[in-house]
Design a protein around this motif. Structure first.
Motif, short mmCIF file in Angstrom:
data_model
loop_
_atom_site.label_atom_id
_atom_site.label_comp_id
_atom_site.label_asym_id
_atom_site.label_seq_id
_atom_site.Cartn_x
_atom_site.Cartn_y
_atom_site.Cartn_z
N CYS A 158 3.42 -18.68 10.82
CA CYS A 158 3.66 -20.12 10.45
C CYS A 158 2.52 -20.88 11.11
O CYS A 158 2.48 -21.10 12.37
CB CYS A 158 5.02 -20.61 10.99
N HIS A 206 10.81 -24.84 13.45
CA HIS A 206 10.72 -24.27 12.11
C HIS A 206 11.81 -24.39 11.06
O HIS A 206 12.84 -24.11 11.51
CB HIS A 206 10.40 -22.63 12.33
N ALA A 229 2.11 -24.31 11.23
CA ALA A 229 2.51 -25.30 11.86
C ALA A 229 3.11 -25.05 13.28
O ALA A 229 3.00 -25.50 14.15
CB ALA A 229 3.75 -25.97 11.00
N CYS A 230 3.94 -23.70 13.30
CA CYS A 230 4.63 -23.35 14.64
C CYS A 230 3.51 -23.01 15.54
O CYS A 230 3.64 -23.09 16.90
CB CYS A 230 5.57 -22.37 14.26
N MET A 279 10.19 -13.33 9.80
CA MET A 279 9.35 -14.69 9.89
C MET A 279 9.02 -14.75 11.42
O MET A 279 10.03 -14.92 12.31
CB MET A 279 9.92 -15.70 9.40
N HIS A 321 6.68 -23.81 6.35
CA HIS A 321 7.30 -24.79 7.10
C HIS A 321 7.31 -26.11 6.45
O HIS A 321 6.26 -26.67 5.83
CB HIS A 321 6.40 -24.69 8.59
ZN LIG Z 1 7.11 -23.05 11.57
#
Ligand SMILES: [Zn+2]
Length: 155
Positions: free
Chosen positions: A6, A51, A8-9, A1, A99
């Motif tokens: 992601c 995360h 959100a990240c 990962m 996430h």
């Molecule tokens: Zn994340």
């Protein structure tokens, strides 16, 4: 990962440039954003700012702030949208969205019966023409910010 996997990240990495809809409110632990692709005005997601993929991995500090955010955002949604109540739901199962994110969904008085409860998720991934637009989400974000900051209300 990696962060690239992601959503959100990736947004967190652009924190200083986020539009209102991606950062309605925040503290050290949490960021509230308008959901993507939803037909419901004011459908929010509350995201930890690092995360985390399971609620049990949240720190005590994150956990403490979480409860306050859920209630404060629900109050702002009630004032801004006239919802009867809010739904608060966490799954984090969609591809690219592992996430942790708490959905905070305004439950409007006229929500059709088939969309009450879990059926509200039918209103999350909608065709383009039904979605809340980016401009509408930004407007909602600003209205919610005003409520969060205790703007005096016109009666
Ligand atoms: Zn994340």
């Amino acid at each position: 990962m990696t962060i690239a996997d992601c959503y959100a990240c990736r947004k967190e990495a652009e924190f200083d440039e986020l539009p209102p809809r991606e950062c309605i409110a925040f503290d050290r632990h949490w960021r509230a954003a308008h959901a993507l692709g939803t037909a419901v005005h004011g459908w929010l997601v509350l995201l930890p700012r690092r995360h985390v993929t399971a609620v049990h991995d949240l720190t005590d500090a994150e956990a403490g702030a979480l409860g306050v955010w859920q209630v404060v955002l629900s109050r702002a949604l009630r004032r801004a949208t006239g919802c009867l109540k809010t739904y608060v739901v966490q799954f984090a199962e969609a591809e690219g969205f592992a996430h942790v994110h708490f959905h905070i969904v305004p439950r409007m008085p006229d929500l059709p019966a088939e969309h009450r409860g879990p059926g509200v998720f039918d209103l999350l991934r909608r065709p383009e023409q039904e979605r809340v637009t980016a401009q509408e989400a930004d407007r909602m974000a600003l209205a919610l910010r005003a409520e969060l900051h205790g703007k005096p209300r016109a009666r």
